[in-house]
Design an enzyme around this catalytic site. Sequence first.
Site, PDB file in Angstrom:
ATOM      1  N   ASN A  49      97.513  57.581 -76.412  1.00 40.69           N
ATOM      2  CA  ASN A  49      98.982  57.671 -76.358  1.00 40.69           C
ATOM      3  C   ASN A  49      99.574  58.490 -77.507  1.00 40.69           C
ATOM      4  O   ASN A  49     100.724  58.927 -77.432  1.00 40.69           O
ATOM      5  CB  ASN A  49      99.630  56.280 -76.327  1.00 40.69           C
ATOM      6  CG  ASN A  49      99.456  55.537 -75.017  1.00 40.69           C
ATOM      7  OD1 ASN A  49      99.378  54.314 -74.982  1.00 40.69           O
ATOM      8  ND2 ASN A  49      99.380  56.267 -73.908  1.00 40.69           N
ATOM      9  N   ASP A  93     101.592  48.594 -67.808  1.00 47.30           N
ATOM     10  CA  ASP A  93     101.789  49.991 -67.402  1.00 47.30           C
ATOM     11  C   ASP A  93     102.972  50.139 -66.433  1.00 47.30           C
ATOM     12  O   ASP A  93     103.286  49.219 -65.685  1.00 47.30           O
ATOM     13  CB  ASP A  93     100.501  50.508 -66.744  1.00 47.30           C
ATOM     14  CG  ASP A  93     100.439  52.031 -66.713  1.00 47.30           C
ATOM     15  OD1 ASP A  93     101.259  52.676 -67.388  1.00 47.30           O
ATOM     16  OD2 ASP A  93      99.564  52.564 -66.006  1.00 47.30           O
TER      17      ASP A  93
HETATM   18  C1  IPE Z   1      97.307  52.607 -70.894  1.00 46.77           C
HETATM   19  O1  IPE Z   1      98.368  53.143 -70.151  1.00 46.77           O
HETATM   20  C2  IPE Z   1      97.742  52.313 -72.286  1.00 46.77           C
HETATM   21  C3  IPE Z   1      98.751  51.282 -72.439  1.00 46.77           C
HETATM   22  C4  IPE Z   1      99.256  50.528 -71.496  1.00 46.77           C
HETATM   23  C5  IPE Z   1      99.200  51.077 -73.786  1.00 46.77           C
HETATM   24  P1  IPE Z   1      98.528  54.715 -69.954  1.00 46.77           P
HETATM   25  O2  IPE Z   1      99.690  54.908 -69.069  1.00 46.77           O
HETATM   26  O3  IPE Z   1      98.556  55.392 -71.272  1.00 46.77           O
HETATM   27  O4  IPE Z   1      97.159  55.069 -69.243  1.00 46.77           O
HETATM   28  P2  IPE Z   1      96.763  56.300 -68.273  1.00 46.77           P
HETATM   29  O5  IPE Z   1      97.129  57.544 -69.006  1.00 46.77           O
HETATM   30  O6  IPE Z   1      97.538  56.137 -67.021  1.00 46.77           O
HETATM   31  O7  IPE Z   1      95.298  56.129 -68.066  1.00 46.77           O
HETATM   32  C1  IPE Z   2     103.159  51.791 -70.355  1.00 47.14           C
HETATM   33  O1  IPE Z   2     104.038  52.506 -69.548  1.00 47.14           O
HETATM   34  C2  IPE Z   2     103.547  51.817 -71.814  1.00 47.14           C
HETATM   35  C3  IPE Z   2     102.660  52.609 -72.676  1.00 47.14           C
HETATM   36  C4  IPE Z   2     101.597  53.255 -72.304  1.00 47.14           C
HETATM   37  C5  IPE Z   2     103.028  52.684 -74.071  1.00 47.14           C
HETATM   38  P1  IPE Z   2     103.935  54.074 -69.394  1.00 47.14           P
HETATM   39  O2  IPE Z   2     104.732  54.707 -70.469  1.00 47.14           O
HETATM   40  O3  IPE Z   2     102.521  54.500 -69.330  1.00 47.14           O
HETATM   41  O4  IPE Z   2     104.650  54.288 -67.993  1.00 47.14           O
HETATM   42  P2  IPE Z   2     104.177  55.249 -66.813  1.00 47.14           P
HETATM   43  O5  IPE Z   2     102.740  54.926 -66.526  1.00 47.14           O
HETATM   44  O6  IPE Z   2     104.359  56.644 -67.290  1.00 47.14           O
HETATM   45  O7  IPE Z   2     105.064  54.898 -65.669  1.00 47.14           O
HETATM   46 MG    MG Z   3     101.191  54.706 -67.830  1.00 46.38          MG
END
Ligand code: IPE
Ligand code: IPE
Ligand code: MG
Length: 247
Positions: A69, A21
Site C-alpha cells: 500500500n 477491503d
Molecule cells: C489488502 O487490500 C490490504 C489491506 C486491506 C490493508 P488491497 O486492496 O491493498 O489489496 P489488493 O491490491 O486488491 O490485492
Molecule cells: C481497503 O480498501 C483499505 C486499504 C487497503 C487501506 P481499498 O482502499 O483497497 O478499497 P478498494 O479495494 O480500492 O475498493
Molecule cells: Mg482494495
Amino acid sequence: MDKKLNIDLQKTPKHVAIIMDGNGRWAKGKGMNRIFGHRNALTAVRECVKSASQVNVKAITLYAFSTENWNRPKLEVDALMSLLINSLKKELPEFMNQGVQVNSIGCLDSLPNKAQKVLKDVILETKNNKEIVLTFALSYGAREEIVNAIKNISKKVVNKELNLEKIDENTINNHLYTFNLPDVDLMIRTSGEQRISNFLLWQMAYAELYFTDVLWPDFRQEHFYDAIIEYQNRERRFGKTSEQITE
Ligand code: IPE
Ligand code: IPE
Ligand code: MG
C-alpha cells in the site's frame, strides 16, 4: 433475528483475521473520493471488535495497511496515516471500556514517527486488558515478515545461540511478528476479492477462508456473525478423514 443465537459459543474461532477491503469502491459508488471511504471504515472496525468479543473470539487481526500500500498516491497514504493516528487516540477510552488489548504487527519502523508514538502509547495503555487482543497489521507483508524472521534466526545460528538442527516450526513461529498469537482459524475478506494479498501466509496455513461481497464500510455485526456461522458449519479435517473427526 438475533444471529448470535445460532452461534455455538464453545466452538468460536480463537483467532479471526480480516482483510478490510473495498473502501475505495464504496466511496466511488457514492460519487466521493477514496479517502471518504477510508474515513467511513471505523464503524465496521468497532462493530467487529465488539461482536467478536461477545462470542468469545480471543484475537482479531485487522489488515489496515500492507507493505504494497506504500505504492498508492502520496495523498492517500498520508490520509490513511492521519486517520490511523486520530482513530487510535479517539478509540482509547472504548478500548479500556471493553477490555481490548491493542497489538500491532508489521514493519512499524517505516510508519511516520507520530503514528509510531501513538501506537506505542495505546499498546502500553491497554496492555493489561484481557477480553480480546486487537492486532493492527500496519506496513505489514507476510513475505517481509518471513524475511525478517529468517534474518533473526540466522543471526542466532551464526552467534551460536541456536543450533541449526534444532530449527523447527516453533522456531519460525516464535520469530514472526505474531509470536504471541494463535494460528488464524478464520480469515474474512470483504469486497468480493478472493485473494490473500500477502497477509499472514504462514499463520493461515489451515485457516478457513470466507469471502463476502459486502464492502468494508458496510460491514456490520450481522455480516460478522454470518462468517462465524459459516465457519462453524465447516468440517476442519486437518488432513484426517471425516470419519476420524466425527468419531
Ligand atoms: C489488502 O487490500 C490490504 C489491506 C486491506 C490493508 P488491497 O486492496 O491493498 O489489496 P489488493 O491490491 O486488491 O490485492
Ligand atoms: C481497503 O480498501 C483499505 C486499504 C487497503 C487501506 P481499498 O482502499 O483497497 O478499497 P478498494 O479495494 O480500492 O475498493
Ligand atoms: Mg482494495
